[in-house]
Write an enzyme that holds these catalytic residues in place. Structure first.
Site, PDB file in Angstrom:
ATOM      1  N   SER A  56       0.841  -1.202   0.000  1.00  9.89           N
ATOM      2  CA  SER A  56       0.000   0.000   0.000  1.00  9.89           C
ATOM      3  C   SER A  56       0.874   1.248   0.000  1.00  9.89           C
ATOM      4  O   SER A  56       1.650   1.481   0.930  1.00  9.89           O
ATOM      5  CB  SER A  56      -0.890   0.014   1.240  1.00  9.89           C
ATOM      6  OG  SER A  56      -1.462   1.302   1.380  1.00  9.89           O
ATOM      7  N   HIS A 108      -1.327  -1.349  -4.172  1.00  8.37           N
ATOM      8  CA  HIS A 108      -2.571  -0.950  -3.508  1.00  8.37           C
ATOM      9  C   HIS A 108      -2.606   0.567  -3.338  1.00  8.37           C
ATOM     10  O   HIS A 108      -1.692   1.164  -2.782  1.00  8.37           O
ATOM     11  CB  HIS A 108      -2.636  -1.646  -2.149  1.00  8.37           C
ATOM     12  CG  HIS A 108      -3.932  -1.502  -1.424  1.00  8.37           C
ATOM     13  ND1 HIS A 108      -5.045  -2.262  -1.714  1.00  8.37           N
ATOM     14  CD2 HIS A 108      -4.293  -0.692  -0.402  1.00  8.37           C
ATOM     15  CE1 HIS A 108      -6.039  -1.929  -0.891  1.00  8.37           C
ATOM     16  NE2 HIS A 108      -5.605  -0.965  -0.086  1.00  8.37           N
ATOM     17  N   ASP A 117      -4.806   3.636  -1.856  1.00 12.67           N
ATOM     18  CA  ASP A 117      -5.890   3.992  -0.931  1.00 12.67           C
ATOM     19  C   ASP A 117      -6.427   5.383  -1.262  1.00 12.67           C
ATOM     20  O   ASP A 117      -5.747   6.383  -1.052  1.00 12.67           O
ATOM     21  CB  ASP A 117      -5.380   3.955   0.511  1.00 12.67           C
ATOM     22  CG  ASP A 117      -5.148   2.534   0.993  1.00 12.67           C
ATOM     23  OD1 ASP A 117      -6.095   1.733   0.925  1.00 12.67           O
ATOM     24  OD2 ASP A 117      -4.018   2.230   1.425  1.00 12.67           O
ATOM     25  N   MET A 120      -9.040   8.161  -0.348  1.00  8.34           N
ATOM     26  CA  MET A 120      -9.875   8.578   0.790  1.00  8.34           C
ATOM     27  C   MET A 120     -10.368   9.998   0.556  1.00  8.34           C
ATOM     28  O   MET A 120      -9.621  10.844   0.047  1.00  8.34           O
ATOM     29  CB  MET A 120      -9.065   8.549   2.088  1.00  8.34           C
ATOM     30  CG  MET A 120      -8.393   7.211   2.366  1.00  8.34           C
ATOM     31  SD  MET A 120      -7.651   7.208   4.011  1.00  8.34           S
ATOM     32  CE  MET A 120      -6.688   5.690   3.953  1.00  8.34           C
ATOM     33  N   HIS A 131      -8.441   1.056  -3.785  1.00  9.00           N
ATOM     34  CA  HIS A 131      -9.337   0.828  -2.643  1.00  9.00           C
ATOM     35  C   HIS A 131     -10.014   2.155  -2.338  1.00  9.00           C
ATOM     36  O   HIS A 131      -9.389   3.051  -1.775  1.00  9.00           O
ATOM     37  CB  HIS A 131      -8.496   0.318  -1.463  1.00  9.00           C
ATOM     38  CG  HIS A 131      -9.268   0.121  -0.199  1.00  9.00           C
ATOM     39  ND1 HIS A 131      -8.654  -0.046   1.026  1.00  9.00           N
ATOM     40  CD2 HIS A 131     -10.611   0.052   0.044  1.00  9.00           C
ATOM     41  CE1 HIS A 131      -9.575  -0.193   1.968  1.00  9.00           C
ATOM     42  NE2 HIS A 131     -10.768  -0.132   1.398  1.00  9.00           N
ATOM     43  N   MET A 175     -12.153   4.456  -0.390  1.00  9.11           N
ATOM     44  CA  MET A 175     -12.807   4.714   0.899  1.00  9.11           C
ATOM     45  C   MET A 175     -13.484   6.068   0.770  1.00  9.11           C
ATOM     46  O   MET A 175     -13.027   7.086   1.305  1.00  9.11           O
ATOM     47  CB  MET A 175     -11.759   4.679   2.027  1.00  9.11           C
ATOM     48  CG  MET A 175     -11.326   3.253   2.357  1.00  9.11           C
ATOM     49  SD  MET A 175      -9.751   3.187   3.202  1.00  9.11           S
ATOM     50  CE  MET A 175      -8.662   3.265   1.785  1.00  9.11           C
ATOM     51  N   MET A 222     -11.578  -5.693   5.688  1.00  5.50           N
ATOM     52  CA  MET A 222     -10.740  -4.757   6.440  1.00  5.50           C
ATOM     53  C   MET A 222     -10.366  -5.386   7.775  1.00  5.50           C
ATOM     54  O   MET A 222     -11.238  -5.827   8.534  1.00  5.50           O
ATOM     55  CB  MET A 222     -11.479  -3.447   6.702  1.00  5.50           C
ATOM     56  CG  MET A 222     -11.632  -2.519   5.502  1.00  5.50           C
ATOM     57  SD  MET A 222     -10.112  -2.032   4.673  1.00  5.50           S
ATOM     58  CE  MET A 222      -9.178  -1.259   5.989  1.00  5.50           C
ATOM     59  N   GLY A 227      -8.914   4.143   7.133  1.00  2.00           N
ATOM     60  CA  GLY A 227      -8.569   5.552   7.323  1.00  2.00           C
ATOM     61  C   GLY A 227      -7.088   5.826   7.463  1.00  2.00           C
ATOM     62  O   GLY A 227      -6.608   6.828   6.952  1.00  2.00           O
ATOM     63  N   PHE A 228      -6.374   4.917   8.106  1.00  2.00           N
ATOM     64  CA  PHE A 228      -4.967   5.194   8.388  1.00  2.00           C
ATOM     65  C   PHE A 228      -4.134   3.920   8.317  1.00  2.00           C
ATOM     66  O   PHE A 228      -4.626   2.831   8.641  1.00  2.00           O
ATOM     67  CB  PHE A 228      -4.816   5.817   9.787  1.00  2.00           C
ATOM     68  CG  PHE A 228      -5.561   7.119   9.909  1.00  2.00           C
ATOM     69  CD1 PHE A 228      -4.974   8.310   9.495  1.00  2.00           C
ATOM     70  CD2 PHE A 228      -6.867   7.134  10.385  1.00  2.00           C
ATOM     71  CE1 PHE A 228      -5.673   9.511   9.571  1.00  2.00           C
ATOM     72  CE2 PHE A 228      -7.581   8.327  10.468  1.00  2.00           C
ATOM     73  CZ  PHE A 228      -6.984   9.524  10.061  1.00  2.00           C
ATOM     74  N   GLY A 229      -2.867   4.090   7.921  1.00  2.00           N
ATOM     75  CA  GLY A 229      -1.923   2.989   7.974  1.00  2.00           C
ATOM     76  C   GLY A 229      -1.384   2.838   9.392  1.00  2.00           C
ATOM     77  O   GLY A 229      -1.633   3.674  10.273  1.00  2.00           O
ATOM     78  N   GLY A 230      -0.655   1.756   9.598  1.00  2.00           N
ATOM     79  CA  GLY A 230       0.064   1.572  10.852  1.00  2.00           C
ATOM     80  C   GLY A 230      -0.782   1.199  12.056  1.00  2.00           C
ATOM     81  O   GLY A 230      -0.325   1.330  13.191  1.00  2.00           O
ATOM     82  N   ASP A 285      -6.660  -6.338   4.561  1.00  2.00           N
ATOM     83  CA  ASP A 285      -6.031  -5.005   4.506  1.00  2.00           C
ATOM     84  C   ASP A 285      -6.041  -4.387   5.900  1.00  2.00           C
ATOM     85  O   ASP A 285      -7.110  -4.137   6.462  1.00  2.00           O
ATOM     86  CB  ASP A 285      -6.824  -4.138   3.515  1.00  2.00           C
ATOM     87  CG  ASP A 285      -6.226  -2.756   3.343  1.00  2.00           C
ATOM     88  OD1 ASP A 285      -5.121  -2.495   3.861  1.00  2.00           O
ATOM     89  OD2 ASP A 285      -6.883  -1.929   2.669  1.00  2.00           O
ATOM     90  N   GLY A 286      -4.840  -4.126   6.403  1.00  2.00           N
ATOM     91  CA  GLY A 286      -4.703  -3.433   7.682  1.00  2.00           C
ATOM     92  C   GLY A 286      -3.939  -4.254   8.701  1.00  2.00           C
ATOM     93  O   GLY A 286      -4.373  -5.348   9.065  1.00  2.00           O
ATOM     94  N   GLY A 287      -2.788  -3.747   9.105  1.00  2.00           N
ATOM     95  CA  GLY A 287      -2.013  -4.417  10.137  1.00  2.00           C
ATOM     96  C   GLY A 287      -1.366  -5.716   9.697  1.00  2.00           C
ATOM     97  O   GLY A 287      -0.986  -6.530  10.535  1.00  2.00           O
ATOM     98  N   GLY A 299       1.163  -2.012   4.123  1.00  2.00           N
ATOM     99  CA  GLY A 299       1.698  -0.663   3.944  1.00  2.00           C
ATOM    100  C   GLY A 299       2.963  -0.467   4.746  1.00  2.00           C
ATOM    101  O   GLY A 299       4.077  -0.513   4.213  1.00  2.00           O
ATOM    102  N   SER A 300       2.798  -0.288   6.053  1.00  2.00           N
ATOM    103  CA  SER A 300       3.976   0.003   6.879  1.00  2.00           C
ATOM    104  C   SER A 300       4.973  -1.151   6.903  1.00  2.00           C
ATOM    105  O   SER A 300       6.180  -0.926   6.975  1.00  2.00           O
ATOM    106  CB  SER A 300       3.553   0.415   8.289  1.00  2.00           C
ATOM    107  OG  SER A 300       2.491  -0.362   8.746  1.00  2.00           O
TER     108      SER A 300
HETATM  109  C1  DX5 Z   1      -6.220   1.705   5.726  1.00  2.00           C
HETATM  110  C2  DX5 Z   1      -5.808   1.331   4.322  1.00  2.00           C
HETATM  111  C3  DX5 Z   1      -4.696   0.357   4.248  1.00  2.00           C
HETATM  112  C4  DX5 Z   1      -3.396   0.823   4.862  1.00  2.00           C
HETATM  113  C5  DX5 Z   1      -2.730  -0.379   5.444  1.00  2.00           C
HETATM  114  O1  DX5 Z   1      -7.444   2.347   5.668  1.00  2.00           O
HETATM  115  O2  DX5 Z   1      -6.899   0.770   3.625  1.00  2.00           O
HETATM  116  O3  DX5 Z   1      -4.481  -0.068   2.919  1.00  2.00           O
HETATM  117  O4  DX5 Z   1      -2.525   1.412   3.958  1.00  2.00           O
HETATM  118  O5  DX5 Z   1      -1.607   0.039   6.119  1.00  2.00           O
HETATM  119  P1  DX5 Z   1      -0.855  -0.924   7.143  1.00  2.00           P
HETATM  120  O6  DX5 Z   1      -0.391  -2.118   6.379  1.00  2.00           O
HETATM  121  O7  DX5 Z   1       0.265  -0.084   7.655  1.00  2.00           O
HETATM  122  O8  DX5 Z   1      -1.857  -1.292   8.210  1.00  2.00           O
HETATM  123 ZN    ZN Z   2      -6.480  -0.139   1.664  1.00  2.00          ZN
END
Ligand code: DX5
Ligand code: ZN
Length: 226
Positions: free
Chosen positions: A13, A36, A38, A40, A69, A71, A140, A145-148, A178-180, A200-201
């Site tokens: 991501s 990927h 994102d 938003m 993706h 959002m 999800m 909304g946010f990475g990490g 997707d996420g974490g 992502g992270s």
């Molecule tokens: C969050 C995004 C994810 C995000 C994942 O809303 O949809 O795609 O980038 O980031 P990580 O892998 O850091 O959780």
């Molecule tokens: Zn995403």
């Protein structure tokens, strides 16, 4: 790659990349399966990222298939445009859609795969019929909304249910999480039945994003149950 091929797909991501250097970020993960993206809108989620012009530019800058993706509110209006802009897969949220089936058909008519995403608190059962019109289910594993953020293992029963439906031949889908997702969590997601892994992270926070992709792929491959 088609759904159920038993090969894990890794989708880094770019939310965790340097937005001033997106082409370089894409190059750094050229061994990935999808990139990927994102999108938003600061309405559906409390964050604002990138939109159609950046997706168009990215499409010109990389050979990686773009996994958009969305959002955003009103995906019925906006999602087909991402397919027209060259995205390989366009996923929107069922919570935001007025007519998910019509929007999936419009995305497919514009030449992309159609994806449906569910937030952690959204059950899957009411949408099993609707999912017959889709190529991808994105579960999800954090609040969008946010990475990490921290991975929510409590949503994995939805991944298991989707995999059961695919195995039974009722659905034909990529099952994306997707996420974490990272070294500590990807195996649990793969065991539950996911076959596309957004990270992502864990990728862009690593010293060598390309190696991080390969490490995640190896871990997923060892645990997958498709
Ligand atoms: C969050 C995004 C994810 C995000 C994942 O809303 O949809 O795609 O980038 O980031 P990580 O892998 O850091 O959780
Ligand atoms: Zn995403």
């Amino acid at each position: 790659m088609s759904p159920g091929s038993a090969e894990p797909m890794i989708a880094p991501s770019i939310l965790s990349a340097d937005f001033a250097r997106l082409a370089e970020a894409a190059d750094a993960v050229s061994g990935a399966d999808w990139l990927h993206v994102d999108v938003m809108d600061a309405h559906f989620v409390p964050n604002l990222t990138i939109g159609l012009p950046v997706v168009k530019s990215l499409h010109r800058a990389t050979d990686l298939p773009l996994d958009c993706h969305l959002m955003i509110d009103d995906p019925d209006r906006w999602a087909p445009g991402y397919a027209e802009a060259g995205a390989a897969n366009v996923t929107f949220h069922v919570e935001a859609a007025a007519d998910a089936v019509a929007t999936a058909r419009a995305i497919r008519a514009a030449g992309a795969l159609a994806g449906l995403s569910v937030k952690p608190g959204t059950p899957l059962e009411p949408y099993l019929e609707v999912l017959r019109e889709f190529d991808t289910l994105l579960v999800m594993t954090v609040e969008p909304g946010f990475g990490g953020q921290e991975f929510m293992a409590e949503v994995l029963p939805k991944v298991r249910l989707a995999r059961k439906e695919v195995r039974a031949g009722h659905l034909r889908l990529f099952i994306e999480v997707d996420g974490g997702i990272g070294g500590d969590t990807i195996e649990a997601a793969a065991e539950a039945g996911a076959d596309v892994f957004v990270a992502g992270s864990a990728v862009f926070g690593a010293d060598d994003p390309g190696r991080a992709v390969e490490g995640l792929r190896r871990q997923a491959r060892g645990s997958m149950s498709v």
